[in-house]
Design a protein around this motif. Structure first.
Motif, short mmCIF file in Angstrom:
data_model
loop_
_atom_site.label_atom_id
_atom_site.label_comp_id
_atom_site.label_asym_id
_atom_site.label_seq_id
_atom_site.Cartn_x
_atom_site.Cartn_y
_atom_site.Cartn_z
N ILE A 29 -7.87 3.43 5.20
CA ILE A 29 -6.52 3.04 4.83
C ILE A 29 -6.00 1.97 5.79
N PRO A 30 -5.42 0.89 5.27
CA PRO A 30 -4.85 -0.13 6.15
C PRO A 30 -3.78 0.46 7.08
N GLU A 31 -3.52 -0.23 8.16
CA GLU A 31 -2.57 0.23 9.16
C GLU A 31 -1.15 0.32 8.62
N ASP A 32 -0.77 -0.62 7.77
CA ASP A 32 0.59 -0.64 7.22
C ASP A 32 0.59 -0.08 5.80
N ILE A 39 0.86 -1.18 0.00
CA ILE A 39 0.00 0.00 0.00
C ILE A 39 0.90 1.23 0.00
N TRP A 40 0.84 2.00 -1.09
CA TRP A 40 1.66 3.19 -1.23
C TRP A 40 0.75 4.41 -1.33
N PHE A 91 -7.50 -3.27 -1.11
CA PHE A 91 -6.46 -2.99 -0.13
C PHE A 91 -5.93 -4.26 0.54
N TYR A 92 -6.78 -5.27 0.68
CA TYR A 92 -6.36 -6.49 1.36
C TYR A 92 -6.16 -7.67 0.39
N SER A 93 -5.97 -7.33 -0.89
CA SER A 93 -5.80 -8.35 -1.94
C SER A 93 -4.38 -8.91 -1.99
N ILE A 100 -2.13 5.01 -4.08
CA ILE A 100 -3.28 5.85 -3.73
C ILE A 100 -2.90 7.33 -3.75
N GLU A 101 -3.62 8.08 -4.58
CA GLU A 101 -3.51 9.54 -4.57
C GLU A 101 -4.72 10.09 -3.82
#
Length: 143
Positions: free
Chosen positions: A115-118, A27-28, A97-99, A105-106
């Protein structure tokens, strides 16, 4: 925290550095003012990761999906035009996100609660017309 500057003719090297700092993070989050160069950097990152599709900002469609030559998918989100954060749930962002695939993500601040924690935070600022500065932090290091 990792900081560096680059000129537009050095963008492929900048993309290479971002990928190196990212490690296994999927996740960026890209932050920066309008016109700072988020999508330009994303295009360079996609090229470095083997995307052969045309890369563009998904401003109106919210998400674009790209395939890479090595297998992983990249989902590129742009939440700029989102009025209500719950609209993001309608497109199934949690599944994306959990795939286990890359999610770039902009305008993530529009959906901050989902948004995920990490994640990897990539802040881009413009030094001049041709120069950008990047700060990269892993979420565990973000204050």
């Amino acid at each position: 925290m990792f900081n560096f500057s680059y000129t537009l003719d050095q963008i492929q090297e900048a993309a290479h550095q971002v990928i190196g700092v990212a490690g296994e993070e999927k996740i960026w989050i890209f932050q920066g003012q309008m016109g700072a160069g988020k999508t330009t950097l994303i295009k360079a990152l996609a090229g470095e990761m083997g995307v052969k599709d045309q890369v563009s900002s998904p401003t109106f469609g919210i998400v674009n999906e790209y395939s890479t030559l090595t297998g992983p998918k990249i989902y590129h989100f742009d939440f700029y035009r989102l009025d209500d954060p719950t609209e993001a749930l309608d497109i199934g962002i949690e599944e994306y996100f959990y795939s286990g695939e890359y999610c770039w993500i902009e305008w993530a601040e529009k959906i901050a609660e989902f948004i995920p924690e990490d994640f990897l935070l990539i802040r881009i600022s413009s030094n001049s017309d041709q120069s950008r500065a990047i700060t990269i932090q892993h979420s565990k290091d973000v204050n």
